[in-house]
Design a protein around this motif. Structure first.
Motif, short mmCIF file in Angstrom:
data_model
loop_
_atom_site.label_atom_id
_atom_site.label_comp_id
_atom_site.label_asym_id
_atom_site.label_seq_id
_atom_site.Cartn_x
_atom_site.Cartn_y
_atom_site.Cartn_z
N UNK A 34 34.56 33.67 43.28
CA UNK A 34 34.68 35.14 43.31
C UNK A 34 36.02 35.22 43.53
N UNK A 35 37.12 36.20 42.58
CA UNK A 35 38.45 35.58 42.57
C UNK A 35 39.07 37.44 42.51
N UNK A 36 39.35 37.99 42.54
CA UNK A 36 39.82 39.02 42.54
C UNK A 36 41.09 39.25 43.05
N UNK A 37 42.36 40.05 42.98
CA UNK A 37 43.25 40.52 44.48
C UNK A 37 42.95 41.13 45.21
N UNK A 38 43.69 40.80 46.51
CA UNK A 38 43.00 41.81 47.81
C UNK A 38 43.32 42.54 47.91
N UNK A 39 42.39 42.66 48.63
CA UNK A 39 42.04 45.17 47.88
C UNK A 39 40.74 45.53 47.19
N UNK A 40 40.52 44.71 46.39
CA UNK A 40 39.31 44.65 45.74
C UNK A 40 38.46 44.76 45.72
N UNK A 41 38.07 44.15 47.21
CA UNK A 41 35.95 44.72 47.29
C UNK A 41 35.27 43.02 47.50
N UNK A 42 36.41 42.08 47.58
CA UNK A 42 35.59 40.50 47.54
C UNK A 42 35.16 40.52 48.62
N UNK A 43 35.67 40.04 50.13
CA UNK A 43 35.12 40.23 51.30
C UNK A 43 34.19 41.78 51.46
N UNK A 44 33.96 42.43 51.40
CA UNK A 44 33.03 43.89 51.43
C UNK A 44 31.97 43.45 50.69
N UNK A 45 31.92 42.88 49.78
CA UNK A 45 30.97 42.44 48.56
C UNK A 45 30.15 41.47 49.30
N UNK A 46 30.13 40.43 50.06
CA UNK A 46 29.09 39.24 50.44
C UNK A 46 29.35 39.41 51.20
N UNK A 47 29.88 40.41 52.46
CA UNK A 47 29.30 41.61 53.81
C UNK A 47 27.74 42.00 53.40
N UNK A 48 27.99 42.72 52.37
CA UNK A 48 27.12 43.55 51.51
C UNK A 48 25.98 43.02 50.91
N UNK A 191 37.22 33.09 47.39
CA UNK A 191 38.72 31.50 46.94
C UNK A 191 39.98 31.48 46.05
N UNK A 192 40.67 31.57 47.13
CA UNK A 192 42.27 31.57 46.01
C UNK A 192 42.58 29.88 46.42
N UNK A 193 41.78 28.83 46.65
CA UNK A 193 41.79 27.33 46.35
C UNK A 193 42.15 27.59 45.10
N UNK A 194 42.50 26.46 44.41
CA UNK A 194 42.60 26.69 42.61
C UNK A 194 41.57 25.25 42.45
N UNK A 195 42.06 24.19 43.46
CA UNK A 195 40.91 23.09 43.40
C UNK A 195 39.96 22.93 43.51
N UNK A 196 39.63 24.12 44.38
CA UNK A 196 37.53 24.20 44.82
C UNK A 196 37.58 24.88 43.98
N UNK A 204 33.66 35.06 38.30
CA UNK A 204 33.61 36.10 38.79
C UNK A 204 35.48 36.78 39.04
N UNK A 205 35.39 37.74 38.41
CA UNK A 205 36.57 38.04 38.96
C UNK A 205 36.50 39.51 38.37
N UNK A 206 36.65 39.92 40.16
CA UNK A 206 36.41 41.26 40.59
C UNK A 206 37.56 41.96 40.61
N UNK A 207 37.94 42.99 39.30
CA UNK A 207 38.68 44.15 39.39
C UNK A 207 38.45 44.92 39.72
N UNK A 211 32.93 44.22 36.94
CA UNK A 211 33.13 42.57 37.02
C UNK A 211 33.02 42.33 35.88
N UNK A 212 33.68 40.08 35.97
CA UNK A 212 33.59 39.78 34.64
C UNK A 212 33.41 38.90 34.97
#
Length: 529
Positions: A34-48, A191-196, A204-207, A211-212
């Motif tokens: 799950x990728x996307x810019x800071x503040x777009x809601x990635x951590x919030x989505x996991x907690x939901x 993650x922002x770790x491209x190796x991972x 899945x890109x969250x903007x 989501x795409x």
């Protein structure tokens, strides 16, 4: 029925009442990044998904058990690794049994394989630790690995991982990547770790647009994204062309109508047409003119909407690139020299012993090694924050140090004011042009540093230092990619690629080191062994 997560019309409000996202999305027994810019809601989505938050609207259907790894947690001094496994009492019972003091009932309840299974889970993440070790004695990276081991031990159907490789050294990152490679359940990984991310089954890109989902790993996602950018650029060009064509046609129609209306007025002025016929022609002319104007405006509005939509997509997809003033650092100039230096924080425990190395010209040197090997101590020695006990440390050029907090910036001042303080000879136009190159345009340059995200702070620091008329010939960076989203990392990489001076970088991020063109590695573990 296989494990699954289904989100339907899911929304969550920001503090100011806006909807952060509106999602229809599903996950199966796969590894999804799950990728996307800071503040777009990635951590919030996991907690939901984990049930820690209740959605504003929509539904979440989870078939199976989920376990979540958060970015950071508060550690109670009394907690041990066993606490993470929920095994404190069971482990205490085993200790009680080992002393021969357990009752028959307690012996019957004892799980004699528990400790071995816990140690096996810890070994899977590369952590050599005992279950009764206090969490407070672990480093940040060790604590992350212990929490991940506890999640795997619980055997959930889905792992929800929030930046699992943050603060991990190379060994720790490799252990997490290996573990996920063997994981056969579902995993949603922020993650922002491209190796991972290269090991994922889907991205899945969250903007701000939603989501795409992209099938495949990070490299495949980037290729698809590049194709999308080219397509959106064509859409923008077509929409702008349509706006121009509509404006030209509207002008031609207006001029033709003006000529026709002028001829009608002249004819009416001669008085050789019945008044009732003149009025009917005038009414038809007005009706036709009004309908044409409404039609043209509707078409123009549609074309403008299409252009705005394309620009919004380009803003999301467009990679960041800049041009910087040169430092003119000569290839043969000595930049830094450390000769037989020893240093530390307590005389009985030196961290660096008899260390020697140098940087000449625009070399790009990465300082690598496991956590605790002395990388941050070395940077403190180079920048003067720590004095050597023996030997010498000499730096022969101007330099700028970027720590993880970018402390060279005043958080109470705006980006613009920080730039003017760091570059006192620059006028306002030079300042605004430099900040615009780093995507701080117009009012964005007036934001207080304290209000910026982590990625924006680092980008602002680079703008203030590299955007000036004479960038320093040496940049020193300490884990610059920690806590940044991938767009911010790529912005930093673009800035550093355009920089022609010397670099001294501490980082565990191999993709970042490769992107900025590291020419030499300094492995402290090997040098000091």
């Amino acid at each position: 029925m296989p494990a699954s997560i289904a989100l339907s019309s899911l929304s969550w409000p920001t503090p100011d009442g806006r909807s952060l996202f509106d999602l229809d999305l599903s996950f199966g027994p796969e590894r999804a990044g799950l990728v996307g810019r800071n503040g777009v809601g990635k951590t919030t989505l996991l907690r939901l998904i984990a049930g820690e938050l209740r959605p504003q609207a929509g539904s979440i259907a989870v078939n199976g058990r989920v376990s979540i790894l958060r970015q950071s947690i508060q550690v109670d001094p009394a907690e041990t690794i066993a606490s993470l496994f929920g095994a404190t009492e069971a482990l205490a019972l085993l200790r009680h049994a080992e002393t021969g003091e357990a009752t028959a009932e307690e012996l019957a309840d004892a799980d004699w394989t528990l400790e071995a299974r816990m140690e096996s889970a810890l070994a899977q993440v590369g952590l050599d630790a005992r279950p009764d070790m206090a969490l407070a004695t672990l480093s940040g990276g060790q604590a992350t690995r212990a929490r991940l081991a506890a999640l795997v031990f619980a055997e959930p159907d889905f792992l929800l991982l929030d930046e699992p490789t943050n603060n991990l050294d190379r060994e720790g990152r490799a252990a997490v990547i290996d573990l996920l490679g063997r994981w056969r359940g579902g995993a949603v990984v922020v993650s922002h770790d491209r190796e991972l991310l290269e090991t994922m089954d889907a991205i899945v890109e969250l903007t701000s647009l939603g989501a795409t989902r992209y099938g495949g790993n990070w490299s495949q996602y980037r290729k698809r994204r590049a194709l999308e950018l080219a397509a959106v650029a064509r859409d923008l060009a077509d929409a702008e062309k349509r706006v121009g064509e509509i404006d030209r046609k509207t002008q031609v129609v207006a001029e033709r109508k003006a000529r026709k209306d002028g001829a009608g007025q002249r004819k009416r002025a001669k008085g050789d047409m019945p008044r009732i016929l003149m009025n009917a022609q005038k009414d038809r002319s007005e009706d036709s003119g009004g309908e044409n104007a409404r039609l043209a405006e509707r078409r123009r509005s549609q074309a403008l909407d299409a252009a705005a939509s394309a620009r919004e997509r380009i803003e999301i997809l467009q990679p960041f690139s800049i041009l910087l003033p040169p430092t003119h650092l000569p290839a043969g100039k000595m930049v830094l020299s450390i000769d037989a230096a020893s240093a530390g924080y307590t005389p009985e425990q030196p961290i660096l012993r008899n260390l020697s190395f140098s940087i000449t010209g625009p070399e790009r040197v990465a300082v690598v090694g496991p956590n605790g090997s002395g990388k941050t101590t070395l940077l403190a020695l180079v920048t003067g924050g720590l004095q050597p006990w023996s030997g010498s440390v000499r730096i022969f050029t101007d330099f700028a140090m970027f720590d993880q907090q970018v402390s060279l910036l005043d958080p109470s001042a705006s980006i613009r004011d920080n730039f003017r303080r760091i570059n006192p000879s620059s006028d306002e136009n030079t300042c605004r042009a430099a900040l615009a190159r780093f995507m701080f345009r117009a009012d964005a340059a007036l934001q207080l540093v304290s209000a910026l995200s982590g990625g924006q702070v680092l980008r602002a620091g680079l703008a203030c230092v590299l955007g000036g008329p004479q960038p320093p010939p040496l940049l020193i960076l300490d884990e610059p990619t920690n806590h940044l989203d991938i767009d911010s990392i790529e912005a930093v990489e673009a800035g550093l690629r355009a920089y022609d001076g010397a670099l001294l970088v501490v980082s565990h991020d191999e993709a970042f080191l490769e992107a900025v063109g590291i020419t030499r590695r300094l492995n402290l573990a090997e040098l000091l062994s």
